[in-house]
Design an enzyme around this catalytic site. Structure first.
Site, PDB file in Angstrom:
ATOM      1  N   GLU A 101       0.905  -1.162  -0.093  1.00  0.00           N
ATOM      2  CA  GLU A 101       0.141   0.009  -0.110  1.00  0.00           C
ATOM      3  C   GLU A 101       0.660   1.407   0.179  1.00  0.00           C
ATOM      4  O   GLU A 101       1.818   1.348   0.544  1.00  0.00           O
ATOM      5  CB  GLU A 101      -0.972  -0.093   1.188  1.00  0.00           C
ATOM      6  CG  GLU A 101      -2.045  -1.224   1.095  1.00  0.00           C
ATOM      7  CD  GLU A 101      -2.978  -1.107   2.130  1.00  0.00           C
ATOM      8  OE1 GLU A 101      -4.323  -1.243   1.710  1.00  0.00           O
ATOM      9  OE2 GLU A 101      -2.857  -0.711   3.344  1.00  0.00           O
ATOM     10  N   CYS A 121       6.720  -6.720   7.501  1.00  0.00           N
ATOM     11  CA  CYS A 121       7.959  -6.230   8.146  1.00  0.00           C
ATOM     12  C   CYS A 121       8.306  -6.980   9.280  1.00  0.00           C
ATOM     13  O   CYS A 121       7.539  -7.902   9.814  1.00  0.00           O
ATOM     14  CB  CYS A 121       7.395  -4.934   8.858  1.00  0.00           C
ATOM     15  SG  CYS A 121       8.750  -4.004   9.766  1.00  0.00           S
ATOM     16  N   GLY A 166       7.036  -1.660   5.975  1.00  0.00           N
ATOM     17  CA  GLY A 166       8.440  -2.207   6.172  1.00  0.00           C
ATOM     18  C   GLY A 166       9.441  -1.286   6.770  1.00  0.00           C
ATOM     19  O   GLY A 166       9.157  -0.217   7.028  1.00  0.00           O
ATOM     20  N   GLU A 167      10.560  -1.840   7.035  1.00  0.00           N
ATOM     21  CA  GLU A 167      11.630  -1.076   7.595  1.00  0.00           C
ATOM     22  C   GLU A 167      12.842  -0.712   6.360  1.00  0.00           C
ATOM     23  O   GLU A 167      13.308  -1.617   6.004  1.00  0.00           O
ATOM     24  CB  GLU A 167      12.503  -1.835   8.947  1.00  0.00           C
ATOM     25  CG  GLU A 167      13.884  -1.585   9.379  1.00  0.00           C
ATOM     26  CD  GLU A 167      13.873   0.089   9.620  1.00  0.00           C
ATOM     27  OE1 GLU A 167      14.784   0.927   9.062  1.00  0.00           O
ATOM     28  OE2 GLU A 167      13.115   0.435  10.557  1.00  0.00           O
ATOM     29  N   SER A 198      12.512   6.659   6.804  1.00  0.00           N
ATOM     30  CA  SER A 198      12.372   6.490   8.290  1.00  0.00           C
ATOM     31  C   SER A 198      13.019   5.225   8.716  1.00  0.00           C
ATOM     32  O   SER A 198      13.643   4.393   7.821  1.00  0.00           O
ATOM     33  CB  SER A 198      11.023   6.413   8.714  1.00  0.00           C
ATOM     34  OG  SER A 198      10.391   4.992   8.160  1.00  0.00           O
ATOM     35  N   SER A 220      11.918   6.519  14.304  1.00  0.00           N
ATOM     36  CA  SER A 220      11.059   5.918  15.140  1.00  0.00           C
ATOM     37  C   SER A 220      11.123   5.926  16.577  1.00  0.00           C
ATOM     38  O   SER A 220      11.813   4.860  16.964  1.00  0.00           O
ATOM     39  CB  SER A 220      10.220   4.720  14.822  1.00  0.00           C
ATOM     40  OG  SER A 220       9.765   4.795  13.280  1.00  0.00           O
ATOM     41  N   HIS A 222       9.140   6.927  19.982  1.00  0.00           N
ATOM     42  CA  HIS A 222       7.936   6.323  20.729  1.00  0.00           C
ATOM     43  C   HIS A 222       8.115   6.028  22.057  1.00  0.00           C
ATOM     44  O   HIS A 222       7.079   5.943  23.036  1.00  0.00           O
ATOM     45  CB  HIS A 222       7.489   4.746  20.185  1.00  0.00           C
ATOM     46  CG  HIS A 222       7.217   5.017  18.650  1.00  0.00           C
ATOM     47  ND1 HIS A 222       6.624   6.046  18.071  1.00  0.00           N
ATOM     48  CD2 HIS A 222       7.586   4.415  17.640  1.00  0.00           C
ATOM     49  CE1 HIS A 222       6.539   5.841  16.614  1.00  0.00           C
ATOM     50  NE2 HIS A 222       7.338   4.924  16.465  1.00  0.00           N
ATOM     51  N   HIS A 296      -3.502   5.048  16.570  1.00  0.00           N
ATOM     52  CA  HIS A 296      -4.608   4.609  15.595  1.00  0.00           C
ATOM     53  C   HIS A 296      -4.665   3.196  16.083  1.00  0.00           C
ATOM     54  O   HIS A 296      -3.757   2.194  15.855  1.00  0.00           O
ATOM     55  CB  HIS A 296      -4.327   4.774  14.128  1.00  0.00           C
ATOM     56  CG  HIS A 296      -4.342   6.175  13.767  1.00  0.00           C
ATOM     57  ND1 HIS A 296      -2.835   6.518  13.197  1.00  0.00           N
ATOM     58  CD2 HIS A 296      -5.014   7.195  13.740  1.00  0.00           C
ATOM     59  CE1 HIS A 296      -2.902   7.891  13.083  1.00  0.00           C
ATOM     60  NE2 HIS A 296      -4.228   8.432  13.262  1.00  0.00           N
ATOM     61  N   CYS A 339      -1.185   6.277   9.940  1.00  0.00           N
ATOM     62  CA  CYS A 339       0.046   5.611  10.421  1.00  0.00           C
ATOM     63  C   CYS A 339      -0.164   4.344  11.169  1.00  0.00           C
ATOM     64  O   CYS A 339      -1.012   4.407  12.136  1.00  0.00           O
ATOM     65  CB  CYS A 339       0.801   6.775  11.469  1.00  0.00           C
ATOM     66  SG  CYS A 339       2.366   6.185  12.114  1.00  0.00           S
TER      67      CYS A 339
END
Length: 347
Positions: A101, A121, A166-167, A198, A220, A222, A296, A339
């Site tokens: 996507e 991923c 994916g990474e 990213s 990332s 978090h 989300h 996200c």
């Protein structure tokens, strides 16, 4: 019937010249092909009209442009469009067709495309739908570029972010090849300032990316706390956020190249002023920004969403202590394009 011809898309001008030479064509034919691909975005070799008919026929026997139109699309009430692109993966599990996507996000004069770099991923982040799927294959350079090349809104794009499925650092060779072609004068000719890549932080690969590319980087985060981040993101074990930040501090982000941190806020978990204090300490001395993102929800994820008041409080704390912070607006949530919500299924 399977088309086993090799895509020309994803090849540099030098590689295209080698293709030409291997077929007994003049080397300058490679430069002509590069212009047809990356300036004019042709869909078929036969459209390369300054190549002789015999040369086009010869090329077409072994090669194809490699452009593949989206298999499906969904349109959000806010203007976001999510596309499902077919891909050629290098390590498919079962031989079945694969998809990724890609999200087109228009915003006034700005138009951003969020592209994928893998099918699924390996990173297994608790809050990400793609991570829940596991890993199904690496995208080729052509797969990555096709998300831009075959995008209906391609000519409107101002920015591309490698923040889809994916990474990126786990498929670094293909990602670097794609970003080189996007920024090469005999490729798409973009400025590196238009591209952000990213990462959760992947040992050695992140360093290679920083050394070999001038594109922006987004990490990332978090959570600034080791144990808490580890509980959210298994990648913390191999490369803790503290080590990632120390690596970033070795590079210059005071000019045009930008460093940012993505920070999904979970209610009562990582959205306190204590977390703000730890973020300030962690990034001290690093020119960067922090993008706060609303969580989300995904199925079976026992993580609470925060509210806007707490996100604003965290943003204001960071900004008042010298760390530029923003709250990223959620886009495309009604079509599962926001996200953490991307998947690979044809539906």
């Amino acid at each position: 019937m399977t088309d086993n011809r090799q895509p020309l898309m994803g090849m540099s001008a030098d590689e295209l010249r080698r293709v030409a030479s291997s077929l007994g064509l003049p080397a300058f034919t490679g430069g002509q092909m590069a212009k047809w691909l990356y300036e004019r975005h042709v869909a078929d070799i036969d459209e390369m009209t300054n190549l002789s008919k015999a040369a086009r026929q010869q090329l077409s026997e072994q090669f194809t442009v490699g452009a593949m139109a989206p298999a499906a699309s969904q349109h959000s009430a806010d203007g976001t469009v999510k596309y499902l692109f077919p891909v050629r993966t290098t390590t498919p599990k079962d031989g079945q067709p694969k998809y990724v996507e890609t999200v087109f996000i228009p915003d006034g004069e700005r138009a951003t495309l969020c592209v994928s770099s893998q099918v699924g991923c390996k990173m297994g982040c608790r809050f990400c739908q793609t991570g829940r799927q596991g890993f199904e294959g690496q995208l080729t350079t052509a797969d990555i570029l096709n998300q831009i090349y075959s995008l209906p809104e391609r000519d409107r794009l101002t920015n591309v972010v490698f923040m889809g499925q994916g990474e990126p650092m786990d498929n670094l060779s293909a990602v670097l090849s794609a970003t080189r072609l996007l920024t090469a004068s005999d490729g798409f000719g973009w400025s590196p300032k238009r591209i952000t890549v990213s990462s959760v932080g992947v040992k050695s690969h992140l360093k290679r990316f920083l050394d070999e590319s001038q594109c922006h980087v987004a990490v990332s985060m978090h959570s600034p706390l080791h144990e808490q981040r580890l509980s959210l993101m298994p990648a913390e074990k191999a490369m803790p956020i503290a080590a990632t930040v120390e690596l970033l501090k070795q590079y210059d982000f005071t000019h045009q190249r930008r460093c940012s941190f993505e920070y999904i806020c979970f209610g009562g978990l990582n959205d306190s002023l204590r977390h703000g204090q730890e973020i300030v300490k962690l990034v001290k001395g690093l020119e960067c920004r922090v993008n706060l993102i609303r969580f989300h929800a995904i199925p079976d994820a026992d993580l609470p969403a925060t509210d806007m008041a707490r996100m604003e409080q965290l943003r204001d704390y960071l900004t008042s202590h010298g760390v530029f912070a923003t709250i990223r607006a959620s886009r495309g949530e009604d079509i599962l394009a926001a996200c953490g919500l991307l998947s690979t299924k044809l539906r």
